[in-house]
Design a protein around this motif. Structure first.
Motif, PDB file in Angstrom:
ATOM      1  N   HIS A   7      61.220  23.471  19.128  1.00  0.00           N
ATOM      2  CA  HIS A   7      60.352  23.446  17.947  1.00  0.00           C
ATOM      3  C   HIS A   7      59.401  22.262  17.961  1.00  0.00           C
ATOM      4  O   HIS A   7      58.324  22.335  17.375  1.00  0.00           O
ATOM      5  CB  HIS A   7      61.205  23.394  16.669  1.00  0.00           C
ATOM      6  CG  HIS A   7      61.830  24.700  16.313  1.00  0.00           C
ATOM      7  ND1 HIS A   7      61.328  25.536  15.348  1.00  0.00           N
ATOM      8  CD2 HIS A   7      62.921  25.326  16.826  1.00  0.00           C
ATOM      9  CE1 HIS A   7      62.083  26.620  15.252  1.00  0.00           C
ATOM     10  NE2 HIS A   7      63.060  26.523  16.137  1.00  0.00           N
ATOM     11  N   ALA A   8      59.810  21.171  18.612  1.00  0.00           N
ATOM     12  CA  ALA A   8      58.970  19.975  18.691  1.00  0.00           C
ATOM     13  C   ALA A   8      59.361  19.195  19.936  1.00  0.00           C
ATOM     14  O   ALA A   8      60.538  19.179  20.330  1.00  0.00           O
ATOM     15  CB  ALA A   8      59.146  19.114  17.445  1.00  0.00           C
ATOM     16  N   TYR A   9      58.384  18.566  20.572  1.00  0.00           N
ATOM     17  CA  TYR A   9      58.666  17.777  21.770  1.00  0.00           C
ATOM     18  C   TYR A   9      59.395  16.490  21.413  1.00  0.00           C
ATOM     19  O   TYR A   9      59.216  15.941  20.318  1.00  0.00           O
ATOM     20  CB  TYR A   9      57.368  17.468  22.518  1.00  0.00           C
ATOM     21  CG  TYR A   9      56.689  18.724  23.030  1.00  0.00           C
ATOM     22  CD1 TYR A   9      57.327  19.553  23.956  1.00  0.00           C
ATOM     23  CD2 TYR A   9      55.424  19.101  22.579  1.00  0.00           C
ATOM     24  CE1 TYR A   9      56.725  20.705  24.417  1.00  0.00           C
ATOM     25  CE2 TYR A   9      54.813  20.257  23.044  1.00  0.00           C
ATOM     26  CZ  TYR A   9      55.469  21.057  23.959  1.00  0.00           C
ATOM     27  OH  TYR A   9      54.876  22.214  24.410  1.00  0.00           O
ATOM     28  N   ASP A  10      60.218  16.049  22.350  1.00  0.00           N
ATOM     29  CA  ASP A  10      61.056  14.866  22.147  1.00  0.00           C
ATOM     30  C   ASP A  10      62.072  15.071  21.028  1.00  0.00           C
ATOM     31  O   ASP A  10      62.527  14.115  20.409  1.00  0.00           O
ATOM     32  CB  ASP A  10      60.220  13.610  21.870  1.00  0.00           C
ATOM     33  CG  ASP A  10      59.917  12.848  23.156  1.00  0.00           C
ATOM     34  OD1 ASP A  10      60.751  12.916  24.086  1.00  0.00           O
ATOM     35  OD2 ASP A  10      58.855  12.223  23.238  1.00  0.00           O
ATOM     36  N   ARG A  11      62.422  16.327  20.774  1.00  0.00           N
ATOM     37  CA  ARG A  11      63.462  16.679  19.820  1.00  0.00           C
ATOM     38  C   ARG A  11      64.389  17.705  20.478  1.00  0.00           C
ATOM     39  O   ARG A  11      63.939  18.498  21.307  1.00  0.00           O
ATOM     40  CB  ARG A  11      62.877  17.290  18.540  1.00  0.00           C
ATOM     41  CG  ARG A  11      61.974  16.366  17.758  1.00  0.00           C
ATOM     42  CD  ARG A  11      62.748  15.273  17.029  1.00  0.00           C
ATOM     43  NE  ARG A  11      61.882  14.486  16.159  1.00  0.00           N
ATOM     44  CZ  ARG A  11      61.175  13.445  16.543  1.00  0.00           C
ATOM     45  NH1 ARG A  11      61.204  13.061  17.815  1.00  0.00           N
ATOM     46  NH2 ARG A  11      60.417  12.779  15.686  1.00  0.00           N
ATOM     47  N   GLN A  12      65.657  17.686  20.107  1.00  0.00           N
ATOM     48  CA  GLN A  12      66.575  18.673  20.655  1.00  0.00           C
ATOM     49  C   GLN A  12      66.128  20.085  20.295  1.00  0.00           C
ATOM     50  O   GLN A  12      65.682  20.337  19.172  1.00  0.00           O
ATOM     51  CB  GLN A  12      67.981  18.449  20.094  1.00  0.00           C
ATOM     52  CG  GLN A  12      68.822  17.459  20.877  1.00  0.00           C
ATOM     53  CD  GLN A  12      70.300  17.634  20.555  1.00  0.00           C
ATOM     54  OE1 GLN A  12      70.681  18.089  19.498  1.00  0.00           O
ATOM     55  NE2 GLN A  12      71.145  17.272  21.496  1.00  0.00           N
ATOM     56  N   LYS A  14      66.796  24.077  19.311  1.00  0.00           N
ATOM     57  CA  LYS A  14      67.727  24.679  18.360  1.00  0.00           C
ATOM     58  C   LYS A  14      68.274  25.988  18.919  1.00  0.00           C
ATOM     59  O   LYS A  14      67.537  26.756  19.542  1.00  0.00           O
ATOM     60  CB  LYS A  14      67.032  24.943  17.025  1.00  0.00           C
ATOM     61  CG  LYS A  14      66.573  23.692  16.303  1.00  0.00           C
ATOM     62  CD  LYS A  14      65.909  24.036  14.977  1.00  0.00           C
ATOM     63  CE  LYS A  14      65.446  22.779  14.242  1.00  0.00           C
ATOM     64  NZ  LYS A  14      64.798  23.110  12.952  1.00  0.00           N
ATOM     65  N   ILE A  46      61.094  19.581  27.256  1.00  0.00           N
ATOM     66  CA  ILE A  46      61.521  19.030  25.963  1.00  0.00           C
ATOM     67  C   ILE A  46      60.886  17.661  25.727  1.00  0.00           C
ATOM     68  O   ILE A  46      60.491  17.317  24.605  1.00  0.00           O
ATOM     69  CB  ILE A  46      63.058  18.956  25.909  1.00  0.00           C
ATOM     70  CG1 ILE A  46      63.649  20.368  25.936  1.00  0.00           C
ATOM     71  CG2 ILE A  46      63.522  18.200  24.674  1.00  0.00           C
ATOM     72  CD1 ILE A  46      65.136  20.399  26.230  1.00  0.00           C
ATOM     73  N   GLU A  47      60.763  16.868  26.799  1.00  0.00           N
ATOM     74  CA  GLU A  47      60.147  15.541  26.694  1.00  0.00           C
ATOM     75  C   GLU A  47      58.640  15.609  26.440  1.00  0.00           C
ATOM     76  O   GLU A  47      58.025  14.606  26.070  1.00  0.00           O
ATOM     77  CB  GLU A  47      60.385  14.757  27.995  1.00  0.00           C
ATOM     78  CG  GLU A  47      61.842  14.396  28.243  1.00  0.00           C
ATOM     79  CD  GLU A  47      62.085  13.977  29.687  1.00  0.00           C
ATOM     80  OE1 GLU A  47      61.113  14.031  30.489  1.00  0.00           O
ATOM     81  OE2 GLU A  47      63.226  13.645  30.025  1.00  0.00           O
TER      82      GLU A  47
END
Length: 342
Positions: A7-12, A14, A46-47
């Protein structure tokens, strides 16, 4: 269906419910995902390293190493049928552009990449097309081969390119014996008579490399360049295959490439820094390697069916996807690949 979505970069990511994909065209193939590989590229996605290259809209499903069972096919599909077990080439290609027509479909001008530029396979279902599916030989199961769809294919592609340089009596230095490297090692042993030195910072990965048939194992403890040069009588290797491509491996790889040798960059994340005069004086080649072609994947499946390439895996359920990503990032999967089994 259940899926792993960014859903957002630098975030786990879901683990959540997502819409089921449906057939849209005559060449489409809907696959029930039985296994999805967990790759360092997923961590880079993800990064945000692919933020400006993929052009994907968030949220979307990651996962580009996929194998499973055909559920539905479009009206024009004849090469697979519902119920067939398949591994998926990581690109969905057009078949019409110049690269596709010349067999270089890894550079298709109109490709989609599930898990990178469109929804991928860390889910229960995945939409692909007839050009991307390779039917598995009897005895091969999706969970045993899924990571070969990218990690294995990339490693095999690099080795396949290096084969013409590796006549009997040549030497290869292989940097990184993990998820890609242990497949590259087996491909080298299957296709060449070269002497192979493996370098890794993990003793467990080196033990696996020796078990698989590597001729020399060097621990990356700060003295690895000197140790490998000694094995090659101070000359370096004819071919260096760098499956790490960051954190100093690049400098090691260049140092271990002999005069007129070739340094193959496969892992990424770092920088290759070399003065142009050194390239000329040493007459070395620096060669980039993307994922392999459909034909490369077909050949790799043949070697796998013959028992010449085996994938070491650690299995996780789809609900454990975040644990698998964390274990990969922390280096807790040495000498193998993490596989999600929905």
């Amino acid at each position: 269906m259940k899926a792993v979505r960014v859903h957002a970069y630098d975030r786990q990511p879901k683990i959540e419910s997502a819409p089921d994909p449906v057939l849209q065209g005559p060449w489409d193939v809907l696959v029930e995902v039985n296994a999805a590989g967990v790759c360092r590229t997923d961590l880079h996605i993800i990064e945000g390293q692919w933020r400006d290259k993929s052009g994907v809209e968030l949220p979307y499903i990651i996962g580009h190493e996929n194998a499973g069972t055909v559920r539905e096919i479009g009206s024009a599909v004849t090469n697979v049928s519902p119920g067939d077990k398949v591994i998926l080439h990581p690109l969905v290609t057009c078949g019409l552009c110049r690269p596709c027509r010349s067999g270089d479909d890894a550079h298709c001008e109109n490709s989609l990449i599930p898990g990178l530029t469109t929804d991928g396979g860390m889910a229960e279902l995945l939409l692909t097309n007839a050009r991307s599916v390779v039917k598995l030989a009897p005895g091969l199961e999706p969970a045993d081969v899924a990571a070969l769809a990218d990690a294995g294919l990339t490693a095999y592609h690099a080795v396949r390119k290096a084969v013409p340089l590796l006549y009997a009596g040549t030497h290869v230095v292989l940097i990184g014996a993990g998820g890609l490297g242990h497949i590259g090692l087996q491909s080298l042993l299957a296709l060449t008579a070269a002497e192979i030195t493996v370098i890794d910072r993990s003793q467990a990965a080196l033990d696996l490399a020796t078990e698989l048939g590597g001729h020399h194992a060097v621990l990356a403890d700060g003295t690895q360049v000197e140790a490998a040069l000694e094995i090659t009588n101070g000359k370096g290797a004819h071919v260096v295959l760098d499956f790490v491509g960051e954190k100093g491996a690049e400098a090691d790889g260049l140092s271990l490439t002999r005069q007129a040798g070739s340094y193959f960059v496969i892992g990424y994340g770092g920088r290759v820094d070399i003065p142009t005069i050194d390239i000329i004086y040493r007459e070395i080649n620096v060669i980039g390697n993307l994922v392999g072609s459909y034909n490369d994947l077909d050949e790799l499946m043949a070697l796998t069916a013959q028992g010449k390439v085996k994938l070491r895996t650690r299995r996780y359920s789809l609900d454990e996807a975040l644990d698998a990503l964390e274990d990969l990032d922390a280096g807790r999967i040495p000498g193998g690949r993490a596989i999600l089994v929905p």
